[in-house]
Enzyme design. Structure first.
Site, PDB file in Angstrom:
ATOM      1  CE  LYS A 269      -1.777 -12.056  -1.734  1.00 18.71           C
ATOM      2  NZ  LYS A 269      -1.074 -11.371  -0.758  1.00 18.71           N
TER       3      LYS A 269
ATOM      4  CG  HIS B 182      -1.520 -13.889   3.577  1.00 21.08           C
ATOM      5  ND1 HIS B 182      -2.018 -14.585   2.686  1.00 21.08           N
ATOM      6  CD2 HIS B 182      -0.647 -13.570   2.852  1.00 21.08           C
ATOM      7  CE1 HIS B 182      -1.205 -14.626   1.413  1.00 21.08           C
ATOM      8  NE2 HIS B 182      -0.805 -14.125   1.364  1.00 21.08           N
TER       9      HIS B 182
ATOM     10  CB  SER C 268       1.996 -15.892   2.651  1.00 18.41           C
ATOM     11  OG  SER C 268       3.375 -15.215   2.542  1.00 18.41           O
TER      12      SER C 268
HETATM   13  C1  PLP Z   1      -0.078 -10.473  -1.838  1.00 14.77           C
HETATM   14  C2  PLP Z   1       0.658  -9.593  -0.304  1.00 14.77           C
HETATM   15  C3  PLP Z   1       0.840  -8.017  -0.797  1.00 14.77           C
HETATM   16  C4  PLP Z   1       0.399  -7.726  -1.926  1.00 14.77           C
HETATM   17  O1  PLP Z   1      -0.670  -7.879  -2.717  1.00 14.77           O
HETATM   18  P1  PLP Z   1      -1.122  -7.529  -4.242  1.00 14.77           P
HETATM   19  O2  PLP Z   1      -2.959  -6.814  -3.737  1.00 14.77           O
HETATM   20  O3  PLP Z   1      -1.848  -8.639  -4.694  1.00 14.77           O
HETATM   21  O4  PLP Z   1      -0.437  -6.236  -5.170  1.00 14.77           O
HETATM   22  C5  PLP Z   1       1.121  -7.564   0.101  1.00 14.77           C
HETATM   23  N1  PLP Z   1       1.242  -8.037   1.705  1.00 14.77           N
HETATM   24  C6  PLP Z   1       1.522  -8.482   1.748  1.00 14.77           C
HETATM   25  C7  PLP Z   1       2.062  -9.437   3.270  1.00 14.77           C
HETATM   26  C8  PLP Z   1       0.865 -10.079   0.734  1.00 14.77           C
HETATM   27  O5  PLP Z   1       0.546 -11.307   1.121  1.00 14.77           O
END
Ligand code: PLP
Length: 396
Positions: free
Chosen positions: A244, A214, A186
């Site tokens: 996301k 992502h 990310s």
């Molecule tokens: C944002 C993210 C998470 C957590 O996801 P949420 O649904 O926001 O708790 C887990 N792993 C990665 C790689 C992330 O970018």
């Protein structure tokens, strides 16, 4: 009465963070998190969300959520295994399995929670986990919770991974060995080398786990990084988030039926924490429906991200080696990076600075997240602000 030890701990540490410029002041948004947001009564073009497809404010998702509140209520009422599993949760899982091309899916309350749940349900202190050094915090915590031996390999360095996999397997010290990686990283927007990872996994019989927070909704025409490489049958755990690109809340693992069955009886957040609300489940299902019906939103996301990247490159900015819509604009010096982001804010652009220790020293960047919901005019406004401030600070 507050404990004196607690009070002095908090005073000391908060003061220290503030002195080092690491204390994060959170900006509350007034209203929805769309391509334009309101903060402090002023509107800003939002280049900081993970709402890749604009689904967080999509009318069809909102309708689905409202209908689910009317038919199923505000809350799920219980942990899934007791009596909180509703038809809406099962529909979501069925839809996700179809979308991901796997036999089955289990959903959780968040992506973070999903990594805490799934890793430790399978791995224990007699096992080892090969983990990319840039993996997300939730992977790191999930690995720690399992008590397996954590073997970090250099970021996307396949020869380091192979060496460490060979050592771990040949040592005979472990019952099982897992390789775990983000699908898309990310901070830089680079993609994990899954074809090579799968090869190494096949050679040494490693369990494969891809966190595609992502990548889902973004790569593989929306179905994710694993689909992007055509490896749906080769990855044991395809973990994803619904918060996301999907625009709602929740996490899931897609995989073979036996694995999902095991997670349903052994993963603790599934067993001991209440399910997402009916509105969340219904809105997520609607989002997956939309992605399966058409690639319009995905196409728009890529179109917008190429537009923003080309614009920044033409202005003379260093935008790194991202292979995805994540667009870092690398400023370098930590102070300059923070000033840049602050000036963008004053010019009506909301894009956050990311500096050491989140990224290496001297690699400070402003991270831009274009979405399908931005218009070309919004992106032009952002580029005009970048040009103005870049010249002002002598960066371009
Ligand atoms: C944002 C993210 C998470 C957590 O996801 P949420 O649904 O926001 O708790 C887990 N792993 C990665 C790689 C992330 O970018």
């Amino acid at each position: 009465m507050t404990s004196k030890a607690l009070q002095s701990f908090l005073n000391e540490h908060i003061k220290d963070l503030k002195e080092r410029g690491l204390y994060n002041e959170i900006d509350p948004i007034e209203g929805a998190n769309g391509p334009v947001i309101n903060i402090d009564g002023k509107s800003k073009i939002n280049l900081s969300s993970n709402n890749y497809l604009g689904l967080a404010t999509n009318d069809q998702l909102k309708e689905a959520a409202k209908a689910a509140v009317d038919s199923h209520g505000a809350g799920a009422g219980a942990v899934r295994t007791i009596n909180g599993t509703m038809d809406l949760h099962l529909e979501l899982e069925k839809k996700l399995a179809e979308f991901k091309g796997t036999e089955a899916v289990i959903s959780y309350q968040s992506g973070f929670n999903c990594n805490m749940a799934a890793i430790s349900a399978v791995m224990d202190k007699n096992d080892a986990i090969l983990s990319d050094e840039l993996n997300h915090a939730s992977i790191i915590d999930g690995c720690r919770l399992s008590r397996a031996k954590i073997l970090r390999f250099n970021h996307s360095d396949m020869s380091d991974l192979r060496t460490k996999a060979k050592e771990a397997v040949e040592s005979g010290d472990y019952n099982k060995v897992m390789i775990i990686t983000d699908g898309v990283f990310s901070m830089d927007g680079d993609i994990a080398e899954l074809p090579e990872i799968v090869k190494i996994a096949e050679e040494f019989d490693l369990i494969t786990y891809v966190d595609d927070a992502h990548g889902s909704g973004v790569l593989g025409k929306g179905a994710g990084t694993v689909k992007h490489f055509g490896l749906q049958k080769k990855i044991d755990f395809q973990m994803g988030t619904l918060s996301k690109a999907i625009g709602v809340i929740g996490g899931y693992v897609a995989g073979r039926t036996e694995l999902i069955d095991w997670l349903k009886v052994r993963s603790r957040p599934f067993l001991f924490s209440t399910a997402v609300s009916p509105a969340d489940a219904a809105a997520s299902t609607k989002a997956v429906d939309l992605l399966m019906e058409s690639t319009d939103l995905n196409d728009k996301l890529w179109d917008n991200s190429h537009y923003l990247k080309d614009g920044l490159r033409k202005l003379g900015f260093d935008i790194g080696n991202s292979e995805t819509p994540i667009t870092p604009c690398i400023i370098g010096d930590e102070k300059d990076t923070q000033t840049f982001s602050k000036r963008l804010y004053e010019e009506g652009i909301y894009a956050k600075s990311i500096v050491f220790p989140t990224v290496p020293k001297g690699k400070g960047r402003v991270r831009n997240m274009p979405t399908a919901a931005h218009t070309k005019e919004m992106l032009d406004d952002a580029l005009a602000a970048y040009e103005k401030i870049g010249k002002e600070l002598g960066i371009i």
